[in-house]
Design a protein around this motif. Structure first.
Motif, PDB file in Angstrom:
ATOM      1  N   THR A   1      48.240  38.821  39.284  1.00 58.32           N
ATOM      2  CA  THR A   1      47.635  37.608  38.743  1.00 58.32           C
ATOM      3  C   THR A   1      48.433  36.379  39.170  1.00 58.32           C
ATOM      4  O   THR A   1      49.663  36.371  39.085  1.00 58.32           O
ATOM      5  CB  THR A   1      47.570  37.710  37.213  1.00 58.32           C
TER       6      THR A   1
ATOM      7  N   THR B   1      47.980  31.862  40.549  1.00 56.92           N
ATOM      8  CA  THR B   1      47.160  30.694  40.874  1.00 56.92           C
ATOM      9  C   THR B   1      47.411  30.322  42.321  1.00 56.92           C
ATOM     10  O   THR B   1      48.557  30.249  42.773  1.00 56.92           O
ATOM     11  CB  THR B   1      47.534  29.514  39.955  1.00 56.92           C
TER      12      THR B   1
ATOM     13  N   LYS C   1      37.372  32.007  40.886  1.00 62.98           N
ATOM     14  CA  LYS C   1      38.198  33.141  40.461  1.00 62.98           C
ATOM     15  C   LYS C   1      37.966  34.341  41.352  1.00 62.98           C
ATOM     16  O   LYS C   1      36.847  34.585  41.803  1.00 62.98           O
ATOM     17  CB  LYS C   1      37.836  33.551  39.025  1.00 62.98           C
TER      18      LYS C   1
ATOM     19  N   VAL D   1      43.955  38.747  38.312  1.00 64.65           N
ATOM     20  CA  VAL D   1      43.075  37.586  38.452  1.00 64.65           C
ATOM     21  C   VAL D   1      43.768  36.536  39.317  1.00 64.65           C
ATOM     22  O   VAL D   1      44.912  36.157  39.046  1.00 64.65           O
ATOM     23  CB  VAL D   1      42.736  36.976  37.079  1.00 64.65           C
TER      24      VAL D   1
ATOM     25  N   ARG E   1      43.418  32.714  40.262  1.00 63.81           N
ATOM     26  CA  ARG E   1      42.737  31.446  39.959  1.00 63.81           C
ATOM     27  C   ARG E   1      42.853  30.555  41.189  1.00 63.81           C
ATOM     28  O   ARG E   1      43.961  30.181  41.574  1.00 63.81           O
ATOM     29  CB  ARG E   1      43.365  30.793  38.729  1.00 63.81           C
TER      30      ARG E   1
END
Lengths: 145, 854
Positions: B76, B78, B89, B849, B851
Motif C-alpha cells: 500500500t 501513494t 486507485k 492499495v 493511491r
C-alpha cells in the motif's frame, strides 16, 4: 596526525564516498575512491588494504541491509539463474563482493603507484633527497670514505 | 688516490644504477596498476564475452539486486503520476491481480499504462523492439545474424509502416486515440519513476540500456506482433514446393481445400448463394525457376526466430445457452492456446471508470481487455485460421529497371530505407521495395512480394474498446465489424442467456480462376479484390441446440460459397472441436443441463478424438495376428484404453508413438523418392503439414485402405499392412527408449510441459515436468517438451454470476517477485481463481492499495 589515525580517517571517508557513489548508480566511485586512498596513504601496503576494505564494505553493506529488509534469497537465486548457475545463490553474492573488493583494490594500487612515481620524480627535490640519504647510509663504499 | 677515484666512480655508477632500477620498478608498478585497472574498468563498464558490465550489473544499490527491492515495493502506498486528472486507485490482490478504478476514462488508461510498465516494462520493450526491427540495437547481430535477420524481416514486412499509418488515420477525437495517448503517458510516468529510483527491471541493467519513452506507435506495434504470430503464413510457398516435388495431382489430392474427414463447423449454414468459387484442382504445375525462388524464400522464413511465422493455432472456446445450464444463465469458456512464457503474454486486470466496467486479460503494451467480461457480456477468442497471406511473383524486365508490370503498364517500386542500429557494429542499411501488393520479401530468382491482411491499417483498439463497452450481441457484433486481422472466432455469452460466435476479420477474395493457395502472378489479374461481406462471414447466434464452439476448425460446411483457405492453410484437423461437441452433447443427452464445473472439466479434458477414431482400426488390424512379448502387452493395453492422454497412461504412449510411426511409414518413402523439400519434422508436431497428412491417413485408414499411398511402403498393400509394421516399430522404439517393461511406458515419461522464460533463461523456466494431453486433446499440449497451450482459462456462469480465470504465470516479470510464476501451479492442477470485482478485491485478504495522485 598519526599513521594509524590517518589510515582510519581515510578508510571511513573512502567507505562513505564509495557508498554514496553506488547509491547514485556511480559504481565506479569505488575505484575512484581507491585511487584517492592510494594517493593519501604513505605506506605502500596500507593503501591496498584500505582500498579493498572500502570496496568490501561499500558493496556488502547494501546487501546486508537488503537481506534484513526483505531477504536476498529470491533475488540471489534469480541472478544465479540468469548467470546460468541455477540454484547457486551464493555465487552472485560472492561475485558482487569480489567486484567491490577488486575495484577498491585496483584503485588503491593505482593511486599508490602514482604516488610512488610522482614522489620519486627527479623534479621533486625533497623526495630525491630522501632517496639519496638512504642510499648514502647503506652504501658501503661511501661508509668507508 | 686513483683507486679511491675508481671506487668513487664505481659507487656513483652503482647508486645511479639502483636509482634507475628503483625508478624502473616504480614505473613498472604503475604500468601494471594501469593495465590491471584498465582491464577491470573495461569489464566493469562494458562487460566481456558472456559477462555483463560488472559495475552497473552488480551494484547492490542500482543493479540486478534491485529485483529484490522491486519485489518488496508492491505494498500500500501513494504514487504521484504526471498527467493524472483526478485521484485514482489500484488494488492489488494477494495473487497480484490488478484492479483499477478511476473517475475519468483518461485516467483509467493512464493507470493501466503505469501498472503494465510497473510489472512488465522489459517485456513491453522487447515486444515493441521485435515489431519495429530494433532488437539488434540491444542484442547485437545474434548468432548467425539471427537477431539482425529478424529485424530486417520485420522492417520488410512492415509492422512499423502499418502502425504509423494507423496512427495517422486515427481521428483526433477518437476514444481509442485518447486511450492510447493516456496509456503512453502512464507508461512513461513509470519509466521516469523507475529511472529516478533506480528500479528499472534488471534485464535493462544486464543488457546495458535504458528504455526509450513509450509512444502510441509502440502500442499499435504490440498488437501487430500478435497479428503476425497468429496469421502470417507461408503456406502458398509450402504448396508450391509440394506441387513441384509430388506433382500437381498428388498435391491437390493430399492437400485439398476441404478437409477429408467429417468436422463440426459451428456455422453449418444455410448460406447466401455465390457461384464464383475457386477450385483447387486441377492445380497448375510450378516451374523450375519458380520452385527455386520459392525454396529460397521458404528457407529464409524458416530460419527466422520462432513466432514470426504462424505455423498452427490451437485455442478453444464455447458457450452454452441459459436454457441448457443448471444455473439458468449462459455459460462460457475460453482458453486461447499460445506460447507459454514467463512472463506470460497476458496481464489480468479489472477496469472501472465512467465508461468502462470490464475484467479480463490485457496484453502488456496495449490498453484494452482482449478477453473477459463486463457487466452484461463475456467473450473469448480462438484463431480463425483462414488465409490472410498471399504471395505474388512480380513480373520484371531488364528494360524497365526497378519497375514491375501491373495491369498492363510498368510501375515504379516504392522504396523505404532504414538504418538498423546494431550493438557492437555499424548500422545495417536496409532498403525495402514495395509493390501494389505489399513489400518485396525476396529477390532471389523471382521477385516475390506479399499481400498480408495484417498490413491493412485497422483501428483494432477501437474495436476492442467497443467490445469492452458492448451490452448485447448487436453492439458486440457492430464493434467487430471493423476487426480485420487476425481473423478470430469471438465467442459470446450474456446475462440474458444468449450465446453466439462470429468469425470476425477479413476474408480476402481473389477473382475466380486464381490459385491463391500458390504464389500468384503479380500482373494484376490475381490481386485481392475484396473480402467476404460482413453479413456472410461465419457466424451464429442462439442456435437451436443451444451451444456454440470453436477450436480452430473450419468454421463452415462444404457448401459455404467462398474460398477461405485450404485444409493445409491452416485450419485445425478438427479433433478438439469434435471432442468439445461430443462432450457437450453427451452431457446434454445424459443429464440435460450443464454447469461451470463441466466447462472446467472440458478445458482440461485429455481425450484424444483421433485416437478414439483410429485405435479401433489398429486393434482390428492386429486381431488374429500372433503377438508375443511386448507386442502382446501393448496390444492388450490399447484394447482396453479410454483414449485419454493422461501422464500415467501407457496406452497413451503406445498410441502416440504408433501414430508417428504410421505417418512416417506411409509418407517418408514418398518424401524420399520425390525429394520433397518441405521438412515434415520442421516445427515438430506443430507442423501443419503433419496435421494435413494425418487427416489423409485417417481418411484412407477408415474409408480407403487400399489407397495407392500405401504401396510405396515395402511390400505393403494396404493400411492394415502398414499399421501392423508401424505398431511393431513403435513397440521396439518404446522398449529402446523407456525400457523393456511396457507397464513403465507412461505418457509422462515422453511428454513434458514447460513454461519458458521469455528471455530463454533456462533457470527461470518452469519445468519441464510430466504432463497430460497432446496436440489433439482439448487440454492442448503439442510438442516435446510442450511450451504451447492454454495461455488463459476463463469460465463464466452468468446464472450464478461466477467468473473464474487463471493463466500459467504471474503478474510480474521480475523473477524475484512472489508474482513471477505464482499462477502456474494452480493452472497446472486445473484449478481457477475467482475474478473478483473492485470492491471484493479491495476487501480480500492481503490486498494492497495504491493511491494515485497527480
Amino acid at each position: 596526525m598519526s599513521a594509524r589515525r590517518r589510515f582510519a580517517l581515510v578508510l571511513v571517508g573512502g567507505i562513505l564516498l564509495s557508498l554514496s557513489g553506488m547509491f547514485l548508480g556511480l559504481w565506479w566511485v569505488t575505484f575512484a575512491t581507491g585511487v584517492a586512498i592510494g594517493l593519501a596513504l604513505p605506506r605502500t601496503w596500507t593503501a591496498p588494504v584500505a582500498g579493498a576494505i572500502s570496496g568490501l564494505a561499500a558493496w556488502s553493506e547494501p546487501l546486508i541491509e537488503a537481506n534484513a529488509q526483505y531477504g536476498l534469497g529470491p533475488t540471489s537465486l534469480s541472478i544465479a539463474a540468469i548467470m546460468g548457475a541455477n540454484g547457486a545463490a551464493l555465487i552472485p553474492i560472492a561475485l558482487t563482493v569480489i567486484v567491490g573488493v577488486l575495484l577498491g583494490l585496483a584503485g588503491s594500487w593505482l593511486g599508490a603507484a602514482i604516488r610512488g612515481v610522482a614522489l620519486n620524480s627527479p623534479r621533486s627535490g625533497a623526495v630525491e633527497k630522501l632517496g639519496d640519504q638512504r642510499l648514502e647510509v647503506k652504501d658501503p663504499v661511501l661508509t668507508q670514505r | 688516490m686513483r683507486e679511491h677515484r675508481l671506487n668513487a666512480s664505481n659507487a656513483s655508477s652503482s647508486r645511479l644504477a639502483r636509482r634507475v632500477g628503483l625508478r624502473a620498478v616504480r614505473f613498472l608498478n604503475l604500468g601494471a596498476a594501469v593495465l590491471v585497472s584498465a582491464a577491470l574498468l573495461y569489464v566493469s563498464f562494458f562487460g566481456a564475452g558472456p559477462l555483463p558490465a560488472l559495475g552497473p550489473a552488480f551494484n547492490p544499490e542500482t543493479g540486478a539486486w534491485t529485483m529484490g527491492a522491486d519485489a518488496a515495493s508492491y505494498g500500500t502506498q501513494t504514487l504521484h503520476l504526471d498527467g493524472l486528472q483526478k485521484p485514482a486507485k489500484v488494488v492489488l490482490e494477494a495473487n497480484g491481480t490488478a484492479h483499477i478504478s478511476a473517475t475519468t476514462d483518461h485516467d483509467l488508461f493512464l493507470a493501466i499504462g503505469y501498472v503494465h510498465a510497473k510489472f512488465r516494462l522489459f517485456q513491453m520493450d522487447l515486444l515493441r523492439r521485435q515489431g519495429e526491427g530494433r532488437l539488434s540495437e540491444v542484442l547485437g547481430r545474434g548468432s548467425n545474424d539471427d537477431v539482425l535477420n529478424s529485424d530486417r524481416f520485420e522492417l520488410q514486412l512492415g509492422l512499423l509502416r502499418t502502425a504509423q499509418k494507423e496512427w495517422e488515420q486515427l481521428p483526433k477525437d477518437n476514444p481509442s486515440r485518447i486511450a492510447i495517448l493516456a496509456y503512453a503517458q502512464g507508461v512513461n510516468d513509470r519509466i521516469e519513476d523507475a529511472k529516478r529510483t533506480h528500479q528499472l527491471p534488471a534485464m535493462f541493467t544486464l543488457l546495458g540500456y535504458e528504455p526509450k519513452p513509450w509512444t502510441p506507435i509502440d502500442s499499435l506495434i504490440v498488437k501487430g506482433d500478435m497479428t503476425q504470430t497468429l496469421n502470417f503464413t507461408d503456406t502458398p510457398l509450402v504448396m508450391a514446393l509440394l506441387d513441384k516435388s509430388l506433382g500437381p495431382d498428388l498435391t491437390a489430392e493430399w492437400f485439398p481445400v476441404l478437409p477429408p474427414n467429417p468436422q463440426s463447423p459451428y456455422d453449418p449454414g444455410p448460406y447466401a448463394p455465390r457461384t464464383d468459387v475457386g477450385k483447387i484442382a486441377p492445380m497448375r504445375a510450378v516451374s523450375d525457376g519458380e520452385a527455386s525462388a520459392v525454396a529460397s524464400l521458404y528457407d529464409r522464413l524458416h530460419s527466422l526466430p520462432r513466432g514470426l511465422i504462424a505455423t498452427g493455432g490451437a485455442s478453444n472456446n464455447w458457450a452454452v445457452a441459459g436454457s441448457k445450464s443448471v444455473s439458468g444463465g449462459a455459460l462460457m469458456a475460453g482458453d486461447p492456446h499460445l506460447h507459454l512464457t514467463l512472463p506470460a503474454i497476458w496481464f489480468q486486470v479489472t477496469l472501472d471508470s465512467p465508461g468502462y466496467h470490464v475484467a479480463g486479460v490485457t496484453i502488456p503494451g496495449a490498453p484494452a481487455v482482449v478477453i473477459g467480461h463486463n457487466r452484461h457480456i463475456s467473450w473469448s477468442l480462438t484463431d480463425a485460421q483462414n488465409q490472410q497471406t498471399f504471395f505474388y511473383e512480380e513480373k520484371e524486365d531488364k528494360a524497365h529497371p526497378n519497375q514491375y508490370s501491373w495491369n498492363g503498364s510498368w510501375k515504379q517500386y516504392t522504396t523505404v530505407s532504414y538504418d538498423i542500429p546494431v550493438l557492437g557494429s555499424s548500422p545495417d542499411h536496409l532498403t525495402v521495395k514495395l509493390s501494389v501488393h505489399g513489400p518485396v520479401i525476396s529477390e532471389r530468382g523471382l521477385t516475390t512480394s506479399v499481400w498480408w491482411a495484417g498490413n491493412v491499417p485497422s483501428q483494432d483498439f477501437q474495436v476492442l474498446l467497443g467490445i469492452d463497452q458492448a451490452g448485447n450481441f448487436q453492439e458486440f457484433r457492430d464493434a467487430l465489424r471493423d476487426w480485420y486481422s487476425p481473423t478470430h472466432n469471438f465467442v459470446y455469452a450474456d446475462d440474458q442467456g444468449n450465446v453466439g460466435l462470429i468469425s470476425a476479420g477479413y476474408y480476402p477474395q481473389v477473382a475466380p480462376g486464381c490459385e491463391p493457395w500458390l504464389p500468384m502472378p503479380g500482373t494484376g489479374e490475381d490481386d485481392v479484390i475484396g473480402t467476404i461481406p460482413y453479413e456472410q462471414i461465419p457466424q451464429v447466434y442462439n442456435p437451436p441446440n443451444g451451444i456454440v464452439w470453436s477450436a480452430n476448425q473450419r468454421q463452415v460446411a462444404a457448401d459455404y460459397p467462398y474460398y477461405i483457405g485450404t485444409a493445409l492453410n491452416f485450419f485445425d484437423p478438427g479433433y478438439r472441436a469434435n471432442e468439445i461437441l461430443r462432450f457437450l452433447n453427451d452431457k446434454l443427452q445424459k443429464g440435460g443441463k450443464l454447469t461451470a464445473a463441466d466447462m472446467m472439466a472440458l478445458q482440461t479434458d485429455t481425450r484424444d478424438y483421433l485416437a478414439g477414431n483410429m485405435v479401433p482400426f489398429l486393434i482390428r488390424a492386429l486381431a488374429g495376428q500372433t503377438l508375443t512379448g511386448n507386442d502382446k502387452a501393448a496390444y492388450d493395453a490399447l484394447s482396453s484404453w479410454n483414449y485419454r492422454m493422461d501422464k500415467d497412461s501407457t496406452p497413451a504412449s503406445i498410441w502416440w508413438v504408433f501414430w508417428q510411426s504410421y505417418l512416417s511409414a506411409t509418407f517418408d518413402p514418398w518424401w524420399s523418392t520425390h525429394k520433397v523439400k518441405v521438412d515434415r519434422s520442421d516445427g515438430g508436431n506443430s507442423n501443419p503439414l503433419n496435421d494435413m497428412l494425418g487427416q489423409d491417413l485417417e481418411a484412407w485408414t477408415s474409408r480407403d485402405p487400399t489407397n495407392p499411398a500405401f504401396t510405396l511402403v515395402g511390400s505393403a498393400q494396404n493400411a492394415d499392412d502398414v499399421m501392423r509394421a508401424a505398431f511393431h516399430t513403435a513397440v521396439v522404439s518404446l522398449a529402446s527408449r523407456l525400457g523393456s517393461d511396457p507397464k513403465k511406458w507412461t505418457w509422462g515419461r515422453i511428454h513434458t510441459r514447460e513454461v519458458e522464460n521469455l528471455a530463454q533463461i533456462s533457470g527461470l523456466t518452469y519445468g519441464p515436468l510430466p504432463d497430460s494431453g497432446d496436440r489433439f486433446t482439448p487440454l492442448a499440449a503439442p510438442d516435446f517438451p510442450s511450451a504451447h497451450g492454454p495461455s488463459w482459462r476463463m469460465v463464466v456462469d452468468w446464472g450464478a454470476q461466477t467468473f473464474s480465470g487463471i493463466y500459467p504465470g504471474g503478474q510480474s516479470e521480475n523473477p524475484a517477485s512472489p508474482w513471477y510464476s505464482n499462477g502456474v501451479t494452480t493452472w497446472w492442477n486445473g484449478k481457477y481463481a475467482p475474478m473478483l470485482d473492485f470492491d471484493h478485491a479491495a476487501s480480500s485478504p492481503g490486498a494492497a492499495v495504491w493511491r494515485l495522485q497527480a
